[in-house]
Design a protein around this motif. Structure first.
Motif, PDB file in Angstrom:
ATOM      1  N   MET A 166      32.551  32.173   4.594  1.00  0.00           N
ATOM      2  CA  MET A 166      31.261  32.791   4.936  1.00  0.00           C
ATOM      3  C   MET A 166      31.225  33.102   6.426  1.00  0.00           C
ATOM      4  N   THR A 167      30.852  34.322   6.763  1.00  0.00           N
ATOM      5  CA  THR A 167      30.770  34.703   8.171  1.00  0.00           C
ATOM      6  C   THR A 167      29.501  34.123   8.794  1.00  0.00           C
ATOM      7  N   PRO A 168      29.426  34.078  10.134  1.00  0.00           N
ATOM      8  CA  PRO A 168      28.186  33.629  10.774  1.00  0.00           C
ATOM      9  C   PRO A 168      26.977  34.460  10.347  1.00  0.00           C
ATOM     10  N   GLU A 169      27.169  35.776  10.207  1.00  0.00           N
ATOM     11  CA  GLU A 169      26.061  36.629   9.787  1.00  0.00           C
ATOM     12  C   GLU A 169      25.596  36.278   8.374  1.00  0.00           C
ATOM     13  N   GLU A 170      26.544  36.034   7.485  1.00  0.00           N
ATOM     14  CA  GLU A 170      26.188  35.666   6.112  1.00  0.00           C
ATOM     15  C   GLU A 170      25.462  34.329   6.070  1.00  0.00           C
ATOM     16  N   HIS A 171      25.914  33.396   6.889  1.00  0.00           N
ATOM     17  CA  HIS A 171      25.247  32.091   6.948  1.00  0.00           C
ATOM     18  C   HIS A 171      23.796  32.258   7.386  1.00  0.00           C
ATOM     19  N   LEU A 172      23.556  33.056   8.414  1.00  0.00           N
ATOM     20  CA  LEU A 172      22.190  33.228   8.926  1.00  0.00           C
ATOM     21  C   LEU A 172      21.306  33.908   7.897  1.00  0.00           C
ATOM     22  N   ARG A 173      21.829  34.905   7.203  1.00  0.00           N
ATOM     23  CA  ARG A 173      21.040  35.592   6.171  1.00  0.00           C
ATOM     24  C   ARG A 173      20.662  34.626   5.042  1.00  0.00           C
ATOM     25  N   GLU A 204       7.848  34.776  17.783  1.00  0.00           N
ATOM     26  CA  GLU A 204       6.431  34.927  17.426  1.00  0.00           C
ATOM     27  C   GLU A 204       6.209  36.205  16.615  1.00  0.00           C
ATOM     28  N   ARG A 205       6.806  37.296  17.059  1.00  0.00           N
ATOM     29  CA  ARG A 205       6.643  38.580  16.382  1.00  0.00           C
ATOM     30  C   ARG A 205       7.330  38.583  15.023  1.00  0.00           C
ATOM     31  N   ALA A 206       8.588  38.135  14.982  1.00  0.00           N
ATOM     32  CA  ALA A 206       9.367  38.212  13.741  1.00  0.00           C
ATOM     33  C   ALA A 206       8.795  37.316  12.646  1.00  0.00           C
ATOM     34  N   TYR A 207       8.264  36.166  13.024  1.00  0.00           N
ATOM     35  CA  TYR A 207       7.801  35.198  12.030  1.00  0.00           C
ATOM     36  C   TYR A 207       6.284  35.246  11.820  1.00  0.00           C
ATOM     37  N   GLY A 208       5.610  36.198  12.487  1.00  0.00           N
ATOM     38  CA  GLY A 208       4.178  36.352  12.298  1.00  0.00           C
ATOM     39  C   GLY A 208       3.382  35.143  12.715  1.00  0.00           C
ATOM     40  N   LEU A 209       3.788  34.504  13.823  1.00  0.00           N
ATOM     41  CA  LEU A 209       3.107  33.307  14.289  1.00  0.00           C
ATOM     42  C   LEU A 209       1.833  33.673  15.047  1.00  0.00           C
ATOM     43  N   ALA A 210       0.896  32.737  15.100  1.00  0.00           N
ATOM     44  CA  ALA A 210      -0.364  32.976  15.797  1.00  0.00           C
ATOM     45  C   ALA A 210      -0.207  32.918  17.304  1.00  0.00           C
ATOM     46  N   ARG A 217      15.921  39.609   7.610  1.00  0.00           N
ATOM     47  CA  ARG A 217      15.200  40.888   7.727  1.00  0.00           C
ATOM     48  C   ARG A 217      15.307  41.442   9.144  1.00  0.00           C
ATOM     49  N   VAL A 218      15.262  40.551  10.133  1.00  0.00           N
ATOM     50  CA  VAL A 218      15.460  40.985  11.519  1.00  0.00           C
ATOM     51  C   VAL A 218      16.822  41.650  11.669  1.00  0.00           C
ATOM     52  N   MET A 219      17.831  41.041  11.098  1.00  0.00           N
ATOM     53  CA  MET A 219      19.183  41.587  11.195  1.00  0.00           C
ATOM     54  C   MET A 219      19.273  42.951  10.513  1.00  0.00           C
ATOM     55  N   ASP A 220      18.556  43.125   9.393  1.00  0.00           N
ATOM     56  CA  ASP A 220      18.585  44.393   8.669  1.00  0.00           C
ATOM     57  C   ASP A 220      17.865  45.503   9.428  1.00  0.00           C
ATOM     58  N   GLN A 221      16.932  45.131  10.304  1.00  0.00           N
ATOM     59  CA  GLN A 221      16.125  46.119  11.009  1.00  0.00           C
ATOM     60  C   GLN A 221      16.715  46.527  12.359  1.00  0.00           C
ATOM     61  N   MET A 222      17.867  46.003  12.695  1.00  0.00           N
ATOM     62  CA  MET A 222      18.453  46.311  13.987  1.00  0.00           C
ATOM     63  C   MET A 222      18.737  47.807  14.129  1.00  0.00           C
ATOM     64  N   VAL A 223      18.449  48.328  15.314  1.00  0.00           N
ATOM     65  CA  VAL A 223      18.780  49.704  15.653  1.00  0.00           C
ATOM     66  C   VAL A 223      20.001  49.668  16.567  1.00  0.00           C
ATOM     67  N   TYR A 226      20.443  38.201  18.141  1.00  0.00           N
ATOM     68  CA  TYR A 226      19.688  39.127  17.299  1.00  0.00           C
ATOM     69  C   TYR A 226      18.222  39.186  17.719  1.00  0.00           C
ATOM     70  N   LEU A 227      17.634  38.056  18.006  1.00  0.00           N
ATOM     71  CA  LEU A 227      16.223  38.028  18.373  1.00  0.00           C
ATOM     72  C   LEU A 227      15.994  38.642  19.746  1.00  0.00           C
ATOM     73  N   TRP A 228      16.918  38.457  20.678  1.00  0.00           N
ATOM     74  CA  TRP A 228      16.809  39.144  21.964  1.00  0.00           C
ATOM     75  C   TRP A 228      16.918  40.648  21.779  1.00  0.00           C
ATOM     76  N   GLN A 229      17.812  41.078  20.903  1.00  0.00           N
ATOM     77  CA  GLN A 229      17.958  42.516  20.656  1.00  0.00           C
ATOM     78  C   GLN A 229      16.681  43.071  20.035  1.00  0.00           C
ATOM     79  N   LEU A 230      16.052  42.303  19.140  1.00  0.00           N
ATOM     80  CA  LEU A 230      14.773  42.707  18.574  1.00  0.00           C
ATOM     81  C   LEU A 230      13.732  42.881  19.677  1.00  0.00           C
TER      82      LEU A 230
END
Length: 213
Positions: A1-8, A171-177, A16-22, A202-206
């Motif tokens: 399993m790759t690191p990306e697969e593990h995170l997914r 906060e943004r990705a997980y919809g936190l208050a 979902r964050v990984m899928d939305q990367m531009v 990934y989160l910094w890139q987001l």
């Protein structure tokens, strides 16, 4: 399993964050795209000098000051002995350094020469011990030590819980208050082990792709 697969598999939200990367996905260090950059030191000492110079300023300003520092010493980094021998009141304006960064560079040199910081040992120490070693230098805190672990020592499981940009992105990705506290972020990131470094990339890139909250 790759690191990306593990995170997914471990975290559907992060998946979902990984899928939305531009653009291209982030790479775990070392990034081949940066391998030939002459402004990026390759040794522990040079990386720490650059880290001190770069604190709280733009990449452009960081490069300019780093070059000025090298220009003062004939186009190369000063040795710890040379840093301590130089007059700080002359070094500071010549290189464009703040007083705090001048103090920090001199502290780094002093810790090395006094044996309080063993640069060669850092490569083999566990992450927590690297942070403890670097913490003896004035101006090098936990965050700077964590960046050293991630981007220079290429440690795969580092979580900089004090990083404001990372907390904004979570906060943004997980919809936190609100932005998560360091303790909350630690709990949320537990499923990312042993690839928390990649998750952070990934989160910094987001964060770069979204307006600031």
């Amino acid at each position: 399993m790759t690191p990306e697969e593990h995170l997914r598999d471990a975290d559907p939200v992060l998946g979902r964050v990984m899928d939305q990367m531009v653009g291209p996905p982030p790479r775990l260090p070392p990034d081949p795209a940066l391998a030939g950059d002459p402004d990026i030191p390759k040794d522990n000492y040079g990386v720490l000098v650059r880290a001190i110079v770069s604190q709280n300023i733009s990449i452009h300003s960081s490069r300019a000051i780093f070059r000025k520092l090298k220009d003062r010493f004939g186009g190369r980094l000063p040795t710890p002995e040379e840093l301590l021998a130089d007059d700080p009141e002359q070094l500071r304006p010549a290189a464009g350094l703040s007083r705090a960064k001048t103090v920090s560079l001199r502290s780094l040199a002093d810790c090395i020469l006094a044996g309080r910081l063993d640069l060669d040992a850092l490569n083999e120490l566990p992450d927590d011990e690297v942070i403890g070693q670097l913490d003896v230098v004035k101006g090098i805190g936990v965050w700077t030590a964590q960046m050293f672990l991630m981007f220079h020592l290429h440690r795969p499981d580092v979580l900089p819980t004090g990083d404001l940009e990372l907390r904004r992105s979570v906060e943004r990705a997980y919809g936190l208050a609100a932005r998560p506290t360091p303790a909350e972020l630690t709990r949320l990131a537990e499923p990312w082990r042993p690839y928390r470094t990649l998750a952070c990339l990934y989160l910094w890139q987001l964060a770069e792709q979204a307006p600031r909250l």
